[in-house]
Structure formats: C-alpha cells, structure tokens
Design a protein around this motif. Structure first.
Motif, PDB file in Angstrom:
ATOM      1  N   MET A  14       8.126  -0.122  -4.540  1.00  0.00           N
ATOM      2  CA  MET A  14       7.248   0.601  -3.610  1.00  0.00           C
ATOM      3  C   MET A  14       5.752   0.446  -3.889  1.00  0.00           C
ATOM      4  SD  MET A  14       9.049   4.090  -2.391  1.00  0.00           S
ATOM      5  CE  MET A  14      10.149   4.056  -0.973  1.00  0.00           C
ATOM      6  N   PRO A  15       5.282   0.541  -5.129  1.00  0.00           N
ATOM      7  CA  PRO A  15       3.838   0.373  -5.349  1.00  0.00           C
ATOM      8  C   PRO A  15       3.320  -0.996  -4.906  1.00  0.00           C
ATOM      9  CG  PRO A  15       4.834   1.431  -7.237  1.00  0.00           C
ATOM     10  CD  PRO A  15       5.973   0.956  -6.365  1.00  0.00           C
ATOM     11  N   GLN A  16       4.148  -2.035  -5.019  1.00  0.00           N
ATOM     12  CA  GLN A  16       3.721  -3.378  -4.642  1.00  0.00           C
ATOM     13  C   GLN A  16       3.711  -3.585  -3.127  1.00  0.00           C
ATOM     14  OE1 GLN A  16       6.259  -3.072  -7.244  1.00  0.00           O
ATOM     15  NE2 GLN A  16       4.514  -3.031  -8.635  1.00  0.00           N
ATOM     16  N   VAL A  17       4.504  -2.816  -2.396  1.00  0.00           N
ATOM     17  CA  VAL A  17       4.580  -2.997  -0.939  1.00  0.00           C
ATOM     18  C   VAL A  17       3.865  -1.875  -0.178  1.00  0.00           C
ATOM     19  CG1 VAL A  17       6.688  -4.380  -1.070  1.00  0.00           C
ATOM     20  CG2 VAL A  17       6.857  -1.904  -0.794  1.00  0.00           C
ATOM     21  N   PHE A  18       3.158  -1.034  -0.911  1.00  0.00           N
ATOM     22  CA  PHE A  18       2.382   0.053  -0.312  1.00  0.00           C
ATOM     23  C   PHE A  18       1.216  -0.534   0.489  1.00  0.00           C
ATOM     24  CE2 PHE A  18      -1.070   3.289  -0.886  1.00  0.00           C
ATOM     25  CZ  PHE A  18      -0.512   4.269  -0.076  1.00  0.00           C
ATOM     26  N   VAL A  19       0.950   0.027   1.665  1.00  0.00           N
ATOM     27  CA  VAL A  19      -0.137  -0.443   2.542  1.00  0.00           C
ATOM     28  C   VAL A  19      -1.210   0.651   2.568  1.00  0.00           C
ATOM     29  CG1 VAL A  19      -0.719  -1.306   4.837  1.00  0.00           C
ATOM     30  CG2 VAL A  19       1.597  -1.662   3.920  1.00  0.00           C
ATOM     31  N   PRO A  20      -2.205   0.576   1.664  1.00  0.00           N
ATOM     32  CA  PRO A  20      -3.198   1.646   1.530  1.00  0.00           C
ATOM     33  C   PRO A  20      -3.951   1.964   2.819  1.00  0.00           C
ATOM     34  CG  PRO A  20      -3.494  -0.002  -0.197  1.00  0.00           C
ATOM     35  CD  PRO A  20      -2.445  -0.520   0.729  1.00  0.00           C
ATOM     36  N   GLU A  21      -4.280   0.937   3.598  1.00  0.00           N
ATOM     37  CA  GLU A  21      -5.046   1.192   4.824  1.00  0.00           C
ATOM     38  C   GLU A  21      -4.270   2.038   5.833  1.00  0.00           C
ATOM     39  OE1 GLU A  21      -3.558  -3.136   4.931  1.00  0.00           O
ATOM     40  OE2 GLU A  21      -4.486  -1.819   3.467  1.00  0.00           O
ATOM     41  N   ASN A  22      -2.948   2.007   5.768  1.00  0.00           N
ATOM     42  CA  ASN A  22      -2.130   2.834   6.659  1.00  0.00           C
ATOM     43  C   ASN A  22      -1.977   4.266   6.142  1.00  0.00           C
ATOM     44  OD1 ASN A  22      -1.839   0.597   8.252  1.00  0.00           O
ATOM     45  ND2 ASN A  22       0.281   0.207   7.710  1.00  0.00           N
ATOM     46  N   ALA A  23      -2.451   4.516   4.926  1.00  0.00           N
ATOM     47  CA  ALA A  23      -2.311   5.835   4.311  1.00  0.00           C
ATOM     48  C   ALA A  23      -3.564   6.693   4.444  1.00  0.00           C
ATOM     49  CB  ALA A  23      -1.948   5.673   2.835  1.00  0.00           C
ATOM     50  N   ALA A  24      -4.570   6.188   5.138  1.00  0.00           N
ATOM     51  CA  ALA A  24      -5.805   6.956   5.302  1.00  0.00           C
ATOM     52  C   ALA A  24      -5.487   8.321   5.917  1.00  0.00           C
ATOM     53  CB  ALA A  24      -6.789   6.201   6.176  1.00  0.00           C
ATOM     54  N   GLY A  25      -5.944   9.378   5.259  1.00  0.00           N
ATOM     55  CA  GLY A  25      -5.724  10.733   5.756  1.00  0.00           C
ATOM     56  C   GLY A  25      -4.373  11.333   5.402  1.00  0.00           C
ATOM     57  N   THR A  26      -3.520  10.567   4.733  1.00  0.00           N
ATOM     58  CA  THR A  26      -2.208  11.080   4.345  1.00  0.00           C
ATOM     59  C   THR A  26      -2.256  11.544   2.890  1.00  0.00           C
ATOM     60  OG1 THR A  26      -1.081   9.569   5.852  1.00  0.00           O
ATOM     61  CG2 THR A  26       0.248  10.529   4.095  1.00  0.00           C
ATOM     62  N   ASN A  27      -1.963  12.803   2.684  1.00  0.00           N
ATOM     63  CA  ASN A  27      -1.847  13.371   1.344  1.00  0.00           C
ATOM     64  C   ASN A  27      -0.552  14.173   1.343  1.00  0.00           C
ATOM     65  OD1 ASN A  27      -4.403  12.553   0.035  1.00  0.00           O
ATOM     66  ND2 ASN A  27      -5.291  13.731   1.699  1.00  0.00           N
ATOM     67  N   ALA A  28       0.507  13.574   0.796  1.00  0.00           N
ATOM     68  CA  ALA A  28       1.818  14.200   0.906  1.00  0.00           C
ATOM     69  C   ALA A  28       2.746  13.758  -0.216  1.00  0.00           C
ATOM     70  CB  ALA A  28       2.447  13.843   2.246  1.00  0.00           C
ATOM     71  N   VAL A  29       3.751  14.590  -0.445  1.00  0.00           N
ATOM     72  CA  VAL A  29       4.811  14.273  -1.400  1.00  0.00           C
ATOM     73  C   VAL A  29       6.112  14.110  -0.615  1.00  0.00           C
ATOM     74  CG1 VAL A  29       6.100  15.035  -3.420  1.00  0.00           C
ATOM     75  CG2 VAL A  29       3.654  15.549  -3.239  1.00  0.00           C
ATOM     76  N   PHE A  30       6.735  12.950  -0.776  1.00  0.00           N
ATOM     77  CA  PHE A  30       7.991  12.624  -0.121  1.00  0.00           C
ATOM     78  C   PHE A  30       9.106  12.711  -1.161  1.00  0.00           C
ATOM     79  CE2 PHE A  30       4.592  10.343   1.924  1.00  0.00           C
ATOM     80  CZ  PHE A  30       4.877  10.362   3.274  1.00  0.00           C
ATOM     81  N   GLN A  31      10.149  13.456  -0.875  1.00  0.00           N
ATOM     82  CA  GLN A  31      11.300  13.561  -1.764  1.00  0.00           C
ATOM     83  C   GLN A  31      12.450  12.767  -1.146  1.00  0.00           C
ATOM     84  OE1 GLN A  31      11.733  15.171  -4.847  1.00  0.00           O
ATOM     85  NE2 GLN A  31      13.682  14.092  -4.818  1.00  0.00           N
ATOM     86  N   PHE A  32      13.078  11.916  -1.945  1.00  0.00           N
ATOM     87  CA  PHE A  32      14.228  11.138  -1.499  1.00  0.00           C
ATOM     88  C   PHE A  32      15.446  11.542  -2.328  1.00  0.00           C
ATOM     89  CE2 PHE A  32      10.527   8.707  -0.401  1.00  0.00           C
ATOM     90  CZ  PHE A  32      10.828   8.106   0.809  1.00  0.00           C
ATOM     91  N   ASN A  33      16.455  12.075  -1.657  1.00  0.00           N
ATOM     92  CA  ASN A  33      17.717  12.437  -2.307  1.00  0.00           C
ATOM     93  C   ASN A  33      18.771  11.462  -1.803  1.00  0.00           C
ATOM     94  OD1 ASN A  33      16.458  14.651  -3.540  1.00  0.00           O
ATOM     95  ND2 ASN A  33      16.915  15.975  -1.802  1.00  0.00           N
ATOM     96  N   ILE A  34      19.127  10.516  -2.655  1.00  0.00           N
ATOM     97  CA  ILE A  34      20.046   9.441  -2.287  1.00  0.00           C
ATOM     98  C   ILE A  34      21.383   9.697  -2.993  1.00  0.00           C
ATOM     99  CG2 ILE A  34      20.357   6.948  -2.160  1.00  0.00           C
ATOM    100  CD1 ILE A  34      17.709   7.881  -0.855  1.00  0.00           C
ATOM    101  N   SER A  35      22.429   9.897  -2.210  1.00  0.00           N
ATOM    102  CA  SER A  35      23.732  10.245  -2.777  1.00  0.00           C
ATOM    103  C   SER A  35      24.638   9.016  -2.868  1.00  0.00           C
ATOM    104  CB  SER A  35      24.398  11.323  -1.918  1.00  0.00           C
ATOM    105  OG  SER A  35      24.608  10.840  -0.602  1.00  0.00           O
ATOM    106  N   GLY A  36      25.752   9.169  -3.586  1.00  0.00           N
ATOM    107  CA  GLY A  36      26.738   8.099  -3.701  1.00  0.00           C
ATOM    108  C   GLY A  36      26.422   7.140  -4.831  1.00  0.00           C
ATOM    109  N   ASP A  37      27.243   6.109  -4.938  1.00  0.00           N
ATOM    110  CA  ASP A  37      27.077   5.097  -5.983  1.00  0.00           C
ATOM    111  C   ASP A  37      25.699   4.463  -5.918  1.00  0.00           C
ATOM    112  OD1 ASP A  37      29.570   5.416  -7.075  1.00  0.00           O
ATOM    113  OD2 ASP A  37      30.461   3.656  -6.118  1.00  0.00           O
ATOM    114  N   GLY A  38      25.002   4.463  -7.042  1.00  0.00           N
ATOM    115  CA  GLY A  38      23.674   3.859  -7.108  1.00  0.00           C
ATOM    116  C   GLY A  38      22.566   4.740  -6.573  1.00  0.00           C
ATOM    117  N   GLY A  39      22.891   5.978  -6.254  1.00  0.00           N
ATOM    118  CA  GLY A  39      21.891   6.891  -5.716  1.00  0.00           C
ATOM    119  C   GLY A  39      21.061   7.536  -6.816  1.00  0.00           C
TER     120      GLY A  39
END
Length: 112
Positions: A14-39
């Motif tokens: 994710m840090p390598q594919v982040f697009v900073p110019e698209n994040a202008a004005g965004t200040n947020a925390v995203f939580q990802f809960n991934i279930s199952g094998d490999g989650g």
C-alpha cells in the motif's frame, strides 16, 4: 504486474501504490477486518497526503470494511466489482461510506 496472492502482500504494498495527490483533504483512519484463511486486521491512516499502514485494530477508525480474504483478493485483482460484493452483502461497511468509495482512488493496486 503479478496479481496479489495474499492479503498481507496487499497491505505491505500500500505505501508504494499510494497516490498522494488524490488524498488532498483526506484525514482518516480506515480499518480492514479480513476474515478466513490468510485474513487479519489492518488499519490505514491517511493524513497530510501521507499514508501509514499497520497491522491490528485502530482505536477509533472513520470507516471499517469487513469481508473475506478470498473476496478481498478477488476485488484487489480486479476479478470482482466491489459494488457487486457490497450489494450481495459480502462487504460490510461501518462508518463513513464516502471514505469507502474513495479507497480505490487513493491506491493504484497493480493487477495483471
């Protein structure tokens, strides 16, 4: 580009594919809960056009996305439409729905 084969690989990239110019004005925390094998649980903080990815649960995320590892990888690899998964009840979103819609523009994940 090879397709993602594990959830951990996606979050590590994710840090390598982040697009900073698209994040202008965004200040947020995203939580990802991934279930199952490999989650697992990851949180992604976007602030000041920068990103931080951490394993685990955020104290007070602005948006929480929950789904299976298989569905997550299928979505990341472009094999499944996220809106279809949502309409089928296979993606659960809690909190700010607008942030969920913005995720795709914040990260340009490599797909084959």
């Amino acid at each position: 580009m090879p397709k993602a084969t594990s959830v951990a690989e996606v979050f590590a990239a994710m840090p390598q594919v982040f697009v900073p110019e698209n994040a202008a004005g965004t200040n947020a925390v995203f939580q990802f809960n991934i279930s199952g094998d490999g989650g697992g649980q990851w949180n992604v903080t976007v602030a000041n056009q920068q990103v931080q990815v951490a394993e685990g649960t955020a104290a007070s995320p602005n948006m929480t996305l929950s789904l299976t590892a298989a569905d997550y990888l299928s979505m990341i690899n472009g094999e499944t439409n996220p809106m279809n998964l949502f309409m089928q009840g296979r993606i659960k979103i809690a909190g700010d729905m607008q942030l969920a819609l913005k995720i795709q523009s914040l990260f340009k994940m490599p797909t084959a």
